[in-house]
Design a protein around this motif. Structure first.
Motif, short mmCIF file in Angstrom:
data_model
loop_
_atom_site.label_atom_id
_atom_site.label_comp_id
_atom_site.label_asym_id
_atom_site.label_seq_id
_atom_site.Cartn_x
_atom_site.Cartn_y
_atom_site.Cartn_z
N UNK A 113 27.69 64.44 25.09
CA UNK A 113 27.91 65.12 26.37
C UNK A 113 26.58 65.54 26.99
N UNK A 114 26.63 65.70 28.29
CA UNK A 114 25.52 66.27 29.05
C UNK A 114 26.05 67.57 29.62
N UNK A 115 25.47 68.67 29.20
CA UNK A 115 25.86 69.99 29.69
C UNK A 115 24.80 70.46 30.68
N UNK A 116 25.25 71.03 31.78
CA UNK A 116 24.32 71.47 32.83
C UNK A 116 24.40 72.98 32.96
N UNK A 117 23.25 73.64 32.82
CA UNK A 117 23.15 75.09 32.77
C UNK A 117 22.15 75.58 33.81
N UNK A 118 22.45 76.71 34.42
CA UNK A 118 21.58 77.30 35.43
C UNK A 118 20.99 78.61 34.93
N UNK A 119 19.72 78.79 35.22
CA UNK A 119 19.05 80.07 35.00
C UNK A 119 18.27 80.38 36.27
N UNK A 120 17.95 81.66 36.47
CA UNK A 120 17.35 82.06 37.74
C UNK A 120 15.83 82.13 37.73
N UNK A 121 15.22 82.04 36.55
CA UNK A 121 13.76 82.13 36.48
C UNK A 121 13.22 81.08 35.51
N UNK A 122 12.02 80.61 35.80
CA UNK A 122 11.41 79.59 34.94
C UNK A 122 11.22 80.08 33.51
N UNK A 123 10.87 81.35 33.33
CA UNK A 123 10.66 81.85 31.96
C UNK A 123 11.97 81.88 31.18
N UNK A 124 13.11 82.03 31.88
CA UNK A 124 14.41 81.98 31.21
C UNK A 124 14.71 80.55 30.74
N UNK A 125 14.35 79.59 31.58
CA UNK A 125 14.53 78.18 31.23
C UNK A 125 13.65 77.83 30.03
N UNK A 126 12.39 78.23 30.10
CA UNK A 126 11.45 77.94 29.01
C UNK A 126 11.92 78.55 27.69
N UNK A 127 12.45 79.77 27.76
CA UNK A 127 12.94 80.42 26.55
C UNK A 127 14.06 79.59 25.91
N UNK A 128 15.00 79.13 26.71
CA UNK A 128 16.11 78.34 26.17
C UNK A 128 15.63 77.00 25.62
N UNK A 129 14.77 76.33 26.37
CA UNK A 129 14.27 75.03 25.91
C UNK A 129 13.56 75.17 24.57
#
Length: 153
Positions: A113-129
């Motif tokens: 599957x490809x799951x698509x997730x939204x975050x509001x700030x780049x640092x939030x994205x980086x944390x998850x990645x």
């Protein structure tokens, strides 16, 4: 976006699932519908697209890949609470219950599957990645950052 599409394709060939994480209004849905799905279909990979977890339906038996938009994770709940101290509580109890019900629905996916997730700030994205390897619903994923589609086309 071609690089991202190729990376996703390669992961799917190995039957791996993907978590795409990007900013709100960056074009993730447009990309999924207008670039990723047509690309996969040309490669004879049959996809089923779900716009969100509320409208998550049964996956047809002949589907190779599920694409689920607007998923949510709680893996970064503590991080979000720490970095947004003015938002108390960060998630309402009602929303947390809704997210848990979505996770139960997502557990039934037995195909890549490809799951698509939204975050509001780049640092939030980086944390998850950097930190998420397995989703709340028990799927091992490879994380990809989604760059703003409008700036790349």
């Amino acid at each position: 976006m071609k690089k991202l599409t190729e990376k996703i394709y390669k992961e799917l060939l190995f039957r791996n699932s993907i978590l795409i994480i990007g900013l709100a209004d960056s074009g993730k849905t447009y990309y999924a519908l207008n670039e990723l799905i047509p690309f996969l279909n040309k490669k004879k990979i049959k996809t089923a697209y779900f716009p969100n977890c509320n409208n998550f339906l049964n996956i047809p038996n002949d589907t190779d890949v599920a694409i689920v938009d607007e998923v949510e994770t709680l893996a970064d709940k503590y991080f979000l609470e720490l970095n947004n101290p003015k938002d108390k509580p960060y998630y309402s109890l009602e929303y947390l219950e809704k997210v848990k019900s979505w996770h139960e629905k997502l557990r039934v996916i037995q195909i890549p599957a490809v799951f698509i997730l939204t975050r509001s700030k780049k640092k939030e994205i980086e944390y998850l990645v950097d930190s998420i390897k397995t989703t709340d619903w028990g799927v091992k994923v490879k994380c990809f950052v989604f760059e703003n589609y409008k700036n790349l086309t």
